[in-house]
Design an enzyme around this catalytic site. Structure first.
Site, mmCIF file in Angstrom:
data_model
loop_
_atom_site.group_PDB
_atom_site.id
_atom_site.type_symbol
_atom_site.label_atom_id
_atom_site.label_comp_id
_atom_site.label_asym_id
_atom_site.label_seq_id
_atom_site.Cartn_x
_atom_site.Cartn_y
_atom_site.Cartn_z
ATOM 1 N N HIS A 12 42.979 31.788 53.113
ATOM 2 C CA HIS A 12 42.309 33.083 53.301
ATOM 3 C C HIS A 12 42.234 33.418 54.795
ATOM 4 O O HIS A 12 42.477 34.544 55.220
ATOM 5 C CB HIS A 12 40.878 33.031 52.762
ATOM 6 C CG HIS A 12 40.770 33.146 51.273
ATOM 7 N ND1 HIS A 12 41.247 34.221 50.568
ATOM 8 C CD2 HIS A 12 40.202 32.328 50.345
ATOM 9 C CE1 HIS A 12 40.980 34.066 49.269
ATOM 10 N NE2 HIS A 12 40.351 32.923 49.103
ATOM 11 N N GLU B 107 43.663 36.303 47.446
ATOM 12 C CA GLU B 107 43.652 35.058 46.678
ATOM 13 C C GLU B 107 45.057 34.446 46.631
ATOM 14 O O GLU B 107 45.207 33.230 46.569
ATOM 15 C CB GLU B 107 43.106 35.326 45.269
ATOM 16 C CG GLU B 107 42.591 34.107 44.526
ATOM 17 C CD GLU B 107 41.452 33.366 45.232
ATOM 18 O OE1 GLU B 107 40.788 33.934 46.124
ATOM 19 O OE2 GLU B 107 41.247 32.188 44.884
ATOM 20 N N HIS C 87 42.196 25.723 50.817
ATOM 21 C CA HIS C 87 42.135 27.028 50.142
ATOM 22 C C HIS C 87 41.562 28.096 51.088
ATOM 23 O O HIS C 87 42.170 29.148 51.301
ATOM 24 C CB HIS C 87 41.265 26.894 48.885
ATOM 25 C CG HIS C 87 41.074 28.171 48.125
ATOM 26 N ND1 HIS C 87 41.827 28.498 47.024
ATOM 27 C CD2 HIS C 87 40.224 29.217 48.314
ATOM 28 C CE1 HIS C 87 41.451 29.693 46.567
ATOM 29 N NE2 HIS C 87 40.463 30.141 47.328
ATOM 30 N N GLU C 88 40.419 27.803 51.677
ATOM 31 C CA GLU C 88 39.792 28.778 52.577
ATOM 32 C C GLU C 88 40.663 29.014 53.817
ATOM 33 O O GLU C 88 40.663 30.107 54.386
ATOM 34 C CB GLU C 88 38.381 28.329 52.984
ATOM 35 C CG GLU C 88 37.379 28.192 51.825
ATOM 36 C CD GLU C 88 37.247 29.431 50.947
ATOM 37 O OE1 GLU C 88 37.456 30.550 51.439
ATOM 38 O OE2 GLU C 88 36.959 29.267 49.743
HETATM 39 ZN ZN LIG Z 1 39.716 32.122 47.230
#
Ligand SMILES: [Zn+2]
Length: 509
Positions: free
Chosen positions: A279, A305, A275-276
């Site tokens: 980003h 996001e 997830h990171e």
């Molecule tokens: Zn996030």
């Protein structure tokens, strides 16, 4: 009459001066970001007091740059000669104005009162939450809300639009409640039936096996870094470290992501890292020549996001990628385990389990948590609801959206820090991000039908290339809605996300 060369140059001068000032501002903000990363990931506890002072002083200098009385004149002059700017510079100027409005719309008295009230309320909340004592924090939250409403009114007067939109704009620039209402109402009507069907279908499949730990932190980290490299993270321009709350910080040329490890469970840190990484890839993909200018920065939290959820939920929880991941687990942890099969990873990562806590929610139930918070915070900001009504409204909302009623406020309206810290208008970006992720991933797959299958070979290049062109490389040069429309051929609608959920949770595809 055409302008002479000198007149044109004079017209550009205010804009060029602004570029210089905003460059300085961005560099200082980046420095504050690195200090913040260090505070969360490296700093010994004894450094806290001096670090708070360093950050406070840096923030003050940043604010002074924007609030400088000359700034209003420069912006006005540059805007009056806007037709002389190329489209990139005109977008940059537009973003300069937006940052300036957010920084200067509030009188210093209100900024200080907000900061004091947020710290006080957050402190009380830290005691009230474990005790499940809403009454204890209600007066402080009421005072904070009064100030936030005042701030919303001051920003709305400058930005145009509604009170809630004025707060939302800080996180989701240009976001409109009418379009959020349309997609959220659509989802809220769709989710209860989908959830019931998904839970029913789930009972006919074996429950996921728990892998036998322990999973040493060093091995989890090595696997995380291996997968980050697979996805496209560049370790010459970033790092993975550990912090209490995972985040993505640093700068586009030095992206710092963090995670936390649980040695009894490998599954959550692994998806947290991916997830990171989503980003991080977005930050890294912002155009190099646009560095230090407002137009070169990330578009907003909804798009941000979308990039993390696209990697985590769309790409890395896809069937092909989980099949690719399965043998890597045995290799990473040095033993075979019946839990390390593609089928079991699907059962594990595609599990629907309604619960009270947002941060633990699965992909199907998460939007309901967000829709509830969005509706409540809007009612609070618009003066249609008061703090005393919050616990009951929360519980009723959970019952109608998720079919469950929290047994206590600790598992209800006390669970998230956001409001108690003064952050209103942030929540919708989580679900806007999830829907945007689904729509972008779908469009990427239509543009290049090989993309989903390539993920099964650990090949993210075609997907990342598409994202670089259609999202990352545009930075803040267009509104989020325009980026999405150009990339996918249509504005945000809930349809693609709904079909994604049906495919995954009803048809196991
Ligand atoms: Zn996030």
């Amino acid at each position: 009459m055409t302008a002479t060369h000198n007149e044109t140059a004079a017209g550009l001068r205010p804009y060029k001066l602004l570029e210089g000032r905003f460059h300085r501002l961005a560099a200082l903000n980046e420095a504050a970001g690195m200090l913040h990363w260090d505070m969360a990931a490296m700093m010994p506890p004894g450094g806290a007091e001096t670090r708070a002072e360093q950050l406070a002083q840096l923030r003050l200098v940043c604010h002074e740059i924007l609030a400088d009385p000359a700034m209003a004149g420069l912006l006005g002059e540059a805007e009056s000669r806007r037709e002389e700017l190329d489209p990139w510079a005109a977008s940059n100027l537009h973003e300069m104005r937006r940052q300036w409005i957010h920084a200067t719309a509030l009188e210093p008295r209100l900024v200080e009162a907000l900061s004091r009230a947020s710290s006080r309320c957050e402190g009380i909340w830290r005691e009230a939450r474990p005790a499940s004592d809403f009454a204890k924090v209600a007066p402080a939250l009421g005072e904070l809300l009064a100030l936030v409403r005042e701030a919303a009114a001051a920003k709305a007067a400058r930005l145009g639009g509604g009170l809630y939109e004025a707060l939302l704009d800080e996180y989701e620039p240009g976001g409109k409640t009418a379009s959020i209402d349309a997609v959220f109402d659509d989802l809220a009507g769709f989710l209860p039936e989908l959830r019931a069907k998904a839970l029913e279908a789930q009972t006919r499949r074996p429950a996921p096996l728990a892998a036998k730990g322990p999973f040493p932190t060093a091995r989890q980290k090595a696997l995380g870094e291996r997968l980050m490299a697979t996805v496209g993270f560049d370790f010459d321009h970033g790092r993975l470290d550990t912090s209490l709350h995972p985040f993505c910080g640093g700068t586009p040329d030095d992206v710092r992501i963090t995670t936390r490890y649980d040695e009894s469970d490998f599954a959550s840190a692994l998806m947290g890292v991916l997830h990171e990484t989503g980003h991080a890839l977005y930050e890294r993909g912002l155009p190099q020549p646009w560095r230090y200018q407002p137009v070169g920065q990330a578009r907003g939290m909804g798009i941000h996001e979308s990039q993390s959820l696209l990697m985590e939920m769309q790409a890395c929880r896809s069937k092909p990628f989980l099949a690719h991941l399965a043998p890597l687990l045995a290799e990473a942890f040095g033993h075979d385990d019946p839990a390390f099969t593609a089928e079991n990873l699907l059962a594990l990562y595609w599990r629907v389990k309604p619960g009270f806590i947002r941060v633990d929610a699965d992909e199907v139930t998460y939007p309901s948590h967000v829709i509830l918070r969005y509706r409540l915070e809007r009612a609070l900001i618009e003066g249609r609801m008061e703090i005393a009504d919050l616990p009951a409204a929360w519980n009723e909302g959970m019952e109608s959206l998720l079919g469950i009623r929290p047994p206590s406020d600790r598992e209800g309206c006390l669970q998230d820090i956001h409001w108690y810290d003064g952050a209103f208008g942030y929540f919708p970006t989580y679900t806007l991000g999830a829907m945007t992720a689904a729509q972008l991933f779908d469009a990427a797959g239509r543009a290049d039908p090989e993309i989903p299958a390539r993920l099964g070979h650990g090949d993210f290049k075609p997907l990342l290339g598409w994202l670089r062109t259609h999202v990352h490389g545009l930075a803040s040069s267009l509104p989020a809605s325009e980026i999405l429309t150009r990339a996918t051929g249509r504005p945000l609608d809930a349809g693609v996300f709904k079909r994604h959920l049906e495919r995954r949770y009803l048809h196991q595809a």
